[in-house]
Design an enzyme around this catalytic site. Structure first.
Site, PDB file in Angstrom:
ATOM      1  N   SER A 113       0.824  -1.215   0.000  1.00  0.00           N
ATOM      2  CA  SER A 113       0.000   0.000   0.000  1.00  0.00           C
ATOM      3  C   SER A 113       0.853   1.257   0.000  1.00  0.00           C
ATOM      4  CB  SER A 113      -0.886   0.069   1.251  1.00  0.00           C
ATOM      5  OG  SER A 113      -1.768  -1.001   1.290  1.00  0.00           O
TER       6      SER A 113
ATOM      7  N   HIS B 145      -5.049  -3.429  -4.238  1.00  0.00           N
ATOM      8  CA  HIS B 145      -3.840  -4.216  -4.461  1.00  0.00           C
ATOM      9  C   HIS B 145      -3.842  -4.594  -5.937  1.00  0.00           C
ATOM     10  CE1 HIS B 145      -2.701  -5.412  -0.160  1.00  0.00           C
ATOM     11  NE2 HIS B 145      -3.642  -4.488  -0.078  1.00  0.00           N
TER      12      HIS B 145
ATOM     13  N   ARG C 114       0.445  -9.367  -3.972  1.00  0.00           N
ATOM     14  CA  ARG C 114       0.815  -9.996  -2.711  1.00  0.00           C
ATOM     15  C   ARG C 114      -0.331 -10.889  -2.258  1.00  0.00           C
ATOM     16  NH1 ARG C 114       3.374  -5.848   1.049  1.00  0.00           N
ATOM     17  NH2 ARG C 114       5.251  -7.067   1.386  1.00  0.00           N
ATOM     18  N   THR C 115      -0.009 -12.102  -1.852  1.00  0.00           N
ATOM     19  CA  THR C 115      -0.998 -12.966  -1.207  1.00  0.00           C
ATOM     20  C   THR C 115      -0.742 -12.875   0.289  1.00  0.00           C
ATOM     21  OG1 THR C 115      -1.078 -14.440  -3.110  1.00  0.00           O
ATOM     22  CG2 THR C 115      -1.847 -15.333  -1.019  1.00  0.00           C
ATOM     23  N   HIS C 116      -1.744 -12.452   1.019  1.00  0.00           N
ATOM     24  CA  HIS C 116      -1.578 -12.294   2.469  1.00  0.00           C
ATOM     25  C   HIS C 116      -1.897 -13.585   3.205  1.00  0.00           C
ATOM     26  CE1 HIS C 116      -1.878  -8.016   1.287  1.00  0.00           C
ATOM     27  NE2 HIS C 116      -1.150  -7.792   2.378  1.00  0.00           N
TER      28      HIS C 116
ATOM     29  N   GLU D  68      -5.369  -4.881  15.040  1.00  0.00           N
ATOM     30  CA  GLU D  68      -5.083  -5.328  16.403  1.00  0.00           C
ATOM     31  C   GLU D  68      -6.023  -4.645  17.399  1.00  0.00           C
ATOM     32  OE1 GLU D  68      -2.847  -3.759  14.351  1.00  0.00           O
ATOM     33  OE2 GLU D  68      -2.194  -5.692  13.535  1.00  0.00           O
TER      34      GLU D  68
ATOM     35  N   SER E 130       1.971  -8.596   6.811  1.00  0.00           N
ATOM     36  CA  SER E 130       2.524  -9.218   5.600  1.00  0.00           C
ATOM     37  C   SER E 130       3.984  -9.648   5.649  1.00  0.00           C
ATOM     38  CB  SER E 130       2.360  -8.265   4.416  1.00  0.00           C
ATOM     39  OG  SER E 130       3.089  -7.069   4.646  1.00  0.00           O
TER      40      SER E 130
ATOM     41  N   ASN F 132      -1.208   4.762   9.519  1.00  0.00           N
ATOM     42  CA  ASN F 132      -2.057   5.150  10.659  1.00  0.00           C
ATOM     43  C   ASN F 132      -1.274   4.843  11.932  1.00  0.00           C
ATOM     44  OD1 ASN F 132      -2.757   2.243   9.611  1.00  0.00           O
ATOM     45  ND2 ASN F 132      -3.117   2.219  11.822  1.00  0.00           N
TER      46      ASN F 132
HETATM   47  N1  HPA Z   1      -2.264  -2.894  11.748  1.00  0.00           N
HETATM   48  C1  HPA Z   1      -1.989  -3.908  10.929  1.00  0.00           C
HETATM   49  N2  HPA Z   1      -1.854  -3.760   9.617  1.00  0.00           N
HETATM   50  C2  HPA Z   1      -1.976  -2.525   9.118  1.00  0.00           C
HETATM   51  C3  HPA Z   1      -2.256  -1.419   9.927  1.00  0.00           C
HETATM   52  C4  HPA Z   1      -2.398  -1.609  11.321  1.00  0.00           C
HETATM   53  O1  HPA Z   1      -2.647  -0.682  12.116  1.00  0.00           O
HETATM   54  N3  HPA Z   1      -2.315  -0.333   9.101  1.00  0.00           N
HETATM   55  C5  HPA Z   1      -2.064  -0.792   7.846  1.00  0.00           C
HETATM   56  N4  HPA Z   1      -1.866  -2.108   7.852  1.00  0.00           N
END
Ligand code: HPA
Length: 272
Positions: free
Chosen positions: A39, A71, A92-94, A193, A212, A235
């Protein structure tokens, strides 16, 4: 069916097959460096050199369809300004997609099979340090893998000391001396989280939370590639930021930061 889903299949043979298809489709027999663009990092692909070929990733053996809007599922072969070749992975495969860790790391193993000796892994992630406002790029210095999984199968004891190459981090700092670094904590996702999990990540030594890169970095090291990891803080992590997290916010931060971090990454690639 994806051949990686056959437990009897050898994932390295499938990566070799994928690499030979990439060589054939791009006309580039060997790639020197590979980049996975997460991203916000997509612009770099246009800035590092001249695109020789673009392939929808799912047309290459073992690659999966992109799961997510935002993506881009392409593989690009880019001729760098110094004549070297980069494989740019926008597919990307998560791990949270639930297709198994072999599929998660297939792009990395394929990159190694194309000849790449440097793997640049980028992502959008949450920041634990309050000074990292959205849009801040951070070097990954190490990771904590909280997925309870590994791409390594069997008794494969791979050393992960200096996994995120100090040589490559020094080169990145030549491009931007102000780059901070931190420990990336990979959670399984796809939920963000909880604030308590973020506090745990902080207490155990983490600075960045994401979904990832750790598994990919382990696979890259197994394939003897040198790894550079970069997170774009999209963020502040849950509970550190006082407002709820949203995927839209993550995408917007990535979009807004794109020109600046794309130029940064291109600058770094030019020095490797
Ligand atoms: N946590 C996990 N993955 C993320 C976050 C986050 O706060 N922001 C972008 N990807």
């Amino acid at each position: 069916m994806n051949p990686l889903d056959d437990p009897m299949a050898d994932p390295f043979e499938i990566a070799k097959q994928a690499a030979s298809e990439i060589a054939e489709r791009t006309g580039v027999p060997k790639h020197d460096i590979a980049l996975t663009l997460g991203s916000g990092w997509g612009k770099a692909a246009d800035l590092i050199g001249e695109t020789v070929a673009t392939i929808p990733a799912q047309e290459i053996t073992g690659f999966s369809k992109p799961a997510l809007e935002g993506h881009v599922g392409t593989l690009r072969s880019v001729r760098l300004h110094d004549g070297k070749h980069a494989l740019v992975i926008g597919a990307r495969t998560h791990y949270y997609e639930g297709h198994g860790v072999r599929r998660v790391v297939h792009s990395v193993r394929t990159a190694a099979a194309t000849g790449a000796t440097v793997m640049i892994l980028t992502n959008g992630a949450g920041g634990i340090r309050e000074t990292w406002t959205p849009g801040t790029p951070v070097l990954i210095s190490d990771h904590i893998n909280l997925t309870a999984n590994s791409p390594l199968e069997g008794a494969t004891f791979v050393d992960l000391t200096d996994l995120y190459s100090s040589r490559l981090r020094a080169i990145a700092r030549e491009a931007d001396a102000s780059l901070d670094e931190g420990v990336y904590v990979q959670f399984r996702g796809p939920n963000y989280e909880t604030p308590a999990e973020v506090q745990m990540a902080k207490i155990i030594g983490g600075h960045i939370v994401g979904m990832s890169t750790a598994l990919e970095a382990i696979a890259a090291r197994q394939s003897r590639m040198e790894v550079l990891g970069l997170s774009l803080i999209t963020n502040l992590a849950a509970g550190i930021q006082k407002t709820p997290l949203s995927h839209e916010e993550v995408l917007k931060a990535g979009h807004d930061a794109e020109p600046v971090i794309g130029a940064l990454l291109a600058n770094i690639v030019g020095r490797i």
